[in-house]
Design a protein around this motif. Structure first.
Motif, PDB file in Angstrom:
ATOM      1  N   LEU A 447       0.813  -1.086  -0.141  1.00 16.59           N
ATOM      2  CA  LEU A 447      -0.032  -0.041   0.089  1.00 16.59           C
ATOM      3  C   LEU A 447       1.004   1.407  -0.115  1.00 16.59           C
ATOM      4  O   LEU A 447       1.921   1.135   0.647  1.00 16.59           O
ATOM      5  N   THR A 448       0.527   2.082  -0.746  1.00 17.56           N
ATOM      6  CA  THR A 448       1.413   3.626  -0.993  1.00 17.56           C
ATOM      7  C   THR A 448       0.439   4.631  -0.659  1.00 17.56           C
ATOM      8  O   THR A 448      -0.730   4.747  -1.284  1.00 17.56           O
ATOM      9  N   THR A 449       0.927   5.637   0.006  1.00 19.90           N
ATOM     10  CA  THR A 449       0.146   6.711   0.304  1.00 19.90           C
ATOM     11  C   THR A 449       0.196   7.879  -0.497  1.00 19.90           C
ATOM     12  O   THR A 449       1.680   8.146  -0.916  1.00 19.90           O
ATOM     13  N   MET A 450      -0.474   8.424  -1.342  1.00 21.69           N
ATOM     14  CA  MET A 450      -0.324   9.489  -2.296  1.00 21.69           C
ATOM     15  C   MET A 450      -0.206  10.701  -1.566  1.00 21.69           C
ATOM     16  O   MET A 450      -0.839  11.106  -0.394  1.00 21.69           O
ATOM     17  N   THR A 451       0.237  11.720  -2.570  1.00 25.41           N
ATOM     18  CA  THR A 451       0.690  13.201  -1.947  1.00 25.41           C
ATOM     19  C   THR A 451      -0.653  13.976  -1.825  1.00 25.41           C
ATOM     20  O   THR A 451      -0.686  14.854  -1.039  1.00 25.41           O
ATOM     21  N   ALA A 452      -1.401  13.855  -2.829  1.00 26.70           N
ATOM     22  CA  ALA A 452      -2.596  14.624  -2.772  1.00 26.70           C
ATOM     23  C   ALA A 452      -3.479  14.438  -1.678  1.00 26.70           C
ATOM     24  O   ALA A 452      -3.633  13.335  -1.226  1.00 26.70           O
ATOM     25  N   GLN A 453      -4.212  15.523  -1.297  1.00 26.30           N
ATOM     26  CA  GLN A 453      -4.815  15.459   0.071  1.00 26.30           C
ATOM     27  C   GLN A 453      -6.533  15.835  -0.285  1.00 26.30           C
ATOM     28  O   GLN A 453      -6.550  17.001  -1.284  1.00 26.30           O
ATOM     29  N   LEU A 454      -7.505  15.125   0.035  1.00 25.66           N
ATOM     30  CA  LEU A 454      -8.951  15.402  -0.240  1.00 25.66           C
ATOM     31  C   LEU A 454      -9.385  16.764   0.832  1.00 25.66           C
ATOM     32  O   LEU A 454      -8.706  16.918   1.874  1.00 25.66           O
ATOM     33  N   PRO A 455     -10.231  17.754  -0.111  1.00 27.82           N
ATOM     34  CA  PRO A 455     -10.412  18.774   1.042  1.00 27.82           C
ATOM     35  C   PRO A 455     -11.131  18.288   2.444  1.00 27.82           C
ATOM     36  O   PRO A 455     -11.795  17.010   2.459  1.00 27.82           O
ATOM     37  N   THR A 456     -11.023  18.923   3.201  1.00 23.80           N
ATOM     38  CA  THR A 456     -11.596  18.640   4.852  1.00 23.80           C
ATOM     39  C   THR A 456     -12.969  18.403   4.627  1.00 23.80           C
ATOM     40  O   THR A 456     -14.016  19.105   3.859  1.00 23.80           O
ATOM     41  N   SER A 457     -13.448  17.240   5.211  1.00 25.30           N
ATOM     42  CA  SER A 457     -15.182  16.902   5.097  1.00 25.30           C
ATOM     43  C   SER A 457     -15.460  16.145   3.871  1.00 25.30           C
ATOM     44  O   SER A 457     -16.706  15.856   3.695  1.00 25.30           O
ATOM     45  N   PHE A 458     -14.413  16.091   2.924  1.00 19.68           N
ATOM     46  CA  PHE A 458     -15.104  15.438   1.597  1.00 19.68           C
ATOM     47  C   PHE A 458     -15.292  14.047   1.772  1.00 19.68           C
ATOM     48  O   PHE A 458     -14.261  13.348   2.383  1.00 19.68           O
ATOM     49  N   ASP A 459     -16.283  13.465   1.498  1.00 23.72           N
ATOM     50  CA  ASP A 459     -16.823  12.171   1.692  1.00 23.72           C
ATOM     51  C   ASP A 459     -16.558  11.526   0.203  1.00 23.72           C
ATOM     52  O   ASP A 459     -17.235  11.584  -0.780  1.00 23.72           O
ATOM     53  N   PRO A 460     -15.587  10.615  -0.223  1.00 21.95           N
ATOM     54  CA  PRO A 460     -15.177  10.172  -1.318  1.00 21.95           C
ATOM     55  C   PRO A 460     -15.655   8.602  -1.731  1.00 21.95           C
ATOM     56  O   PRO A 460     -15.132   7.892  -2.609  1.00 21.95           O
ATOM     57  N   ARG A 461     -16.819   8.095  -1.100  1.00 24.82           N
ATOM     58  CA  ARG A 461     -17.239   7.034  -1.317  1.00 24.82           C
ATOM     59  C   ARG A 461     -17.854   6.673  -2.663  1.00 24.82           C
ATOM     60  O   ARG A 461     -17.809   5.564  -3.414  1.00 24.82           O
ATOM     61  N   VAL A 462     -18.339   7.656  -3.417  1.00 24.91           N
ATOM     62  CA  VAL A 462     -18.835   7.638  -4.823  1.00 24.91           C
ATOM     63  C   VAL A 462     -17.629   8.110  -5.758  1.00 24.91           C
ATOM     64  O   VAL A 462     -17.370   9.221  -5.875  1.00 24.91           O
TER      65      VAL A 462
END
Length: 778
Positions: A447-462
């Motif tokens: 598993l590798t962690t990517m550098t990009a960050q999701l916005p705070t409180s963004f729910d990416p399930r879809v």
């Protein structure tokens, strides 16, 4: 090994002279596909040529329900679940299929059955059917004979002395007789022991009887002690018994053992494993009418019983059946009923191995009930990978064996309902979680962690992957702006788009349709109106604009996730769902919805075995099957999560053609060619043709036999015509052509043997693994 050597020799020494040239097609790319004239499914993901899938024709819980026994037949290597519908279970491949048979229909429920090896027949005793208006009918007297090879049933002239159901039966090879113990008659419980002579079909009531009348006991014959052991049962005083009885068929004597079950049980599943000299008991119904989770072992030599440290998944089960297959060393628990599970029938097969002191393998259930999984399918491995369910662990579901494994790699934090997509070009799964963005490599289990960050409180399930953009689109499921993000795979950047979902919603369905370069977003939970949604939106990937479909709604408002696009088509299928017209009274949907995107319209196609929402689903391209994991269901007003794995079988077109473009490049005349193939016909046919004049004329060829063309030509192409029965599909895994411009000096021969087996049919290699958390120590 001989076949492999012959093919290797063929590859290194092709027919003809030194000028012979070679072309090989493995269907992993469409470089040489004539797309304008190919109607077969050229599946680059699985590397197979096959007929296109059409509609779902069957669904299975990789198991079966209770009320009917299962009997293993060594001569066929199959177990048979016996009632009016007979199912055949292959313990090696872990596949259950309805069996077509001829003859009278056996009774539906509570039949006693035993396999008589001397006759090669299964005998079924009594049982009952449902009368009109679902009222139980009286127990029946019939004795049926089932021939598992001829697949026929016969009603014998001999009858039981009275109608009987819920008895238990065991066959003794040394006497060639079946013994039937207890059961329910129309007016009483029975304490009698019946002896059925397999050779003469005669039946008698023995003078010896059980200590008390009982029904729903369990029995197993142990050759080493030449005894039949009878476990538990339910007596006339409504007492669940903890007794263990031993019956000696040579002396017709019955004894009550000192050993007792740890708790009263009836309707337990039992199977004897000779190499362990143990009878295994699974579950059952305990006092109070509740299912048991116990897994017990009975030492047939010492005649002692022990409670193992393992328990059945969920709430346990009763009315299951257990079989042991010595050829593959599988101990299988099939189906059953459960008080707390969904549906009421125990949804699965539990397949186990015993190494002498512990279980080493099991499968076909999720490790925990859940409706919050993200899943991807990896065609090269024919495996699915599961993420989420409130855990950091990554799980693998091996479709060839139906075993669930826990991988070594883990997410850095617990994850619930992540968005997950498979990117074939990178051979990576992308996982979008509130905590971050990750990639998972199944080859290295890293598993590798990517550098990009999701916005705070963004729910990416879809999420949805759009190959033309080489980007993954994320549709916010949080209560907020309804934002849409694009994650660029080329550089790992995250872009916020101008388009927004209106109103903001949680858990919509999102499916990408390549032919239109569109993502369809359907339904969800609307935060602003506090209700489930039934609207349909279309996201244009090229323009990155969002349009609401006018006058077109989903059949029911709801959420979410179990959706898939059919290969070679523009059709989207939604499996179940969760919703309704209010959160308080929400329910699971019982339907498979078919959305035709050309034009956009919805069709109700099939009913699910039971209502279900919130499952996650993968398309196993190597098998043209769908697998659904977990889900949400309802019992009364209580909402529960499922731990079942469902399989959906698909039908196929009856006819399809595949044509190639030009496969030779030097423009020289071609006089003769040899075509070899690796194929699995599955009851269908594939006809092959070659053309050396660019398709101006096609000449039929036989695989492995050199063909001489009617006239010279310089544009070589091949054609395959696939024919099936509407259910199965023939599969071509590799096609190789050798050609030459010289006249043969002698009639050459070519030896053909398949060297590449399609993934869906490759043999299963048994691997003994450490315990992974399937049966849970208590």
């Amino acid at each position: 090994m001989l076949l492999v050597a012959l093919v290797a020799a063929l590859l290194h020494s092709p027919p003809g002279q030194a000028q012979t040239q070679t072309f090989s097609e493995d269907f992993h790319t469409s470089t040489y596909m004539d797309a304008a004239h190919t109607t077969a499914h050229w599946d680059t993901s699985s590397g197979l040529l096959k007929l296109p899938p059409t509609e779902p024709i069957a669904s299975h819980y990789l198991g079966r329900g209770g009320y009917s026994p299962a009997v293993y037949v060594p001569e066929t290597g199959r177990a048979y679940c016996l009632s009016s519908a007979i199912y055949e279970y292959d313990p090696q491949r872990n596949i259950t299929t309805p069996l077509d048979y001829s003859g009278p229909r056996p009774h539906d429920y509570f039949v006693a059955a035993a396999y008589a090896s001397a006759a090669g027949r299964i005998y079924l005793f009594g049982g009952w059917d449902r009368c009109p208006f679902f009222e139980p009918c009286p127990p029946q007297k019939n004795i049926y004979e089932f021939d598992p090879v001829a697949r026929t049933t016969t009603i014998l002239a001999t009858e039981l002395p009275y109608g009987l159901d819920s008895a238990t039966a065991a066959y003794v090879p040394s006497t060639n007789k079946v013994y039937i113990f207890g059961g329910r008659t129309p007016d009483r419980l029975s304490a009698e022991i019946l002896e059925f002579d397999v050779a003469t079909h005669s039946l008698q009531v023995l003078s010896v009887s059980l200590p008390t009348a009982r029904w729903a006991a369990s029995a197993a014959y142990v050759p080493d002690t030449n005894r039949i052991y009878i476990f538990g049962g339910y007596n006339v005083d409504d007492v669940t018994l903890d007794e263990i009885l031993a019956f000696d068929p040579s002396t017709k004597q019955l004894s009550l053992l000192q050993a007792r079950l740890p708790v009263g049980l009836h309707k337990s599943a039992v199977a004897y494993v000779p190499r362990a000299e143990r009878v295994f008991l699974f579950g059952g119904e305990r006092p109070g009418g509740l299912p048991s989770k116990l897994v017990l072992t009975f030492d047939a030599v010492a005649e002692t019983i022990e409670e193992t440290p393992y328990t059945l998944p969920g709430d346990g089960a009763w009315d299951a059946a257990a079989i042991y297959a010595p050829e593959s060393d599988w101990l299988a628990l099939l189906g059953g009923d459960t008080f707390g599970g969904w549906p009421k029938q125990y949804a699965g097969i539990l397949r186990l191995r015993w190494n002498g002191s512990s279980f080493t393998e099991w499968d076909t259930f999720l490790p925990e009930p859940t409706d919050t999984i993200g899943a991807v399918y990896v065609p090269e491995e024919n495996k699915a990978y599961l993420f989420g369910s409130g855990r950091a662990e990554i799980r693998q579901f091996d479709i060839n064996t139906s075993i669930v494994y826990t991988m070594s790699a883990t997410l850095p934090v617990t994850s619930t309902d992540p968005g997950v997509v498979w990117v074939p070009a990178e051979h990576l799964a992308y996982i979008f979680d509130r905590s971050g963005i990750y990639t998972y490599d199944p080859n290295s289990d890293t598993l590798t962690t990517m550098t990009a960050q999701l916005p705070t409180s963004f729910d990416p399930r879809v999420v949805a992957y759009a190959p033309p953009r080489n980007a993954i689109y994320l549709f916010d499921s949080a209560d907020g702006s309804g934002a849409i993000l694009r994650y660029n795979l080329d550089d790992g950047t995250l872009i916020t788009l101008g388009a927004h979902l209106l109103p903001p919603r949680r858990g919509a369905y999102a499916v990408y349709v390549p032919n239109w370069n569109l993502i369809f977003i359907m339904g969800g939970w609307g935060y602003q109106i506090s209700s489930y949604l039934d609207d349909i939106w279309v996201f244009d990937v090229a323009r990155e604009t969002l349009t609401r479909q006018q006058r077109l709604l989903m059949p029911l408002p709801g959420v979410y996730k179990a959706s898939v696009r059919m290969p070679t088509a523009n059709n989207i299928y939604l499996f179940g769902g969760w919703g309704g017209w209010s959160e308080t009274y929400a329910f699971g949907f019982p339907n498979i919805w078919h959305f035709d995107t050309t034009p956009i319209r919805h069709l109700v196609t099939h009913a699910l075995p039971a209502p279900l929402g919130g499952a996650t689903i993968v398309w196993a391209s190597a098998e043209d099957r769908l697998y659904a994991f977990g889900g949400r269901y309802k019992r009364g007003v209580t909402r529960l999560s499922a731990d079942s794995i469902q399989r959906f079988d698909w039908g196929h077109s009856e006819h399809g053609i595949a044509l190639s473009t030009c496969i030779n490049s030097n423009g020289a005349d071609i006089l003769r060619a040899t075509l070899t193939v690796d194929q699995k016909l599955n009851g269908g046919t594939v006809d092959y043709f070659l053309s050396n004049n660019g398709g101006g004329s096609w000449e039929p060829v036989t695989p492995g036999v050199e063909h001489t063309f009617a006239a010279p030509g310089s544009d070589l192409r091949w054609q395959a015509v696939l024919n099936g029965d509407g259910i199965e599909t023939p599969m071509v895994g590799q096609l190789t052509i050798y050609w030459s411009g010289e006249e043969p000096t002698a009639t050459p021969t070519a030896t053909y043997a398949p060297t590449h087996t399609p993934t869906a049919t490759k043999p299963v290699h048994t691997v003994y693994l450490p315990i992974i958390q399937r049966l849970v120590p208590r």
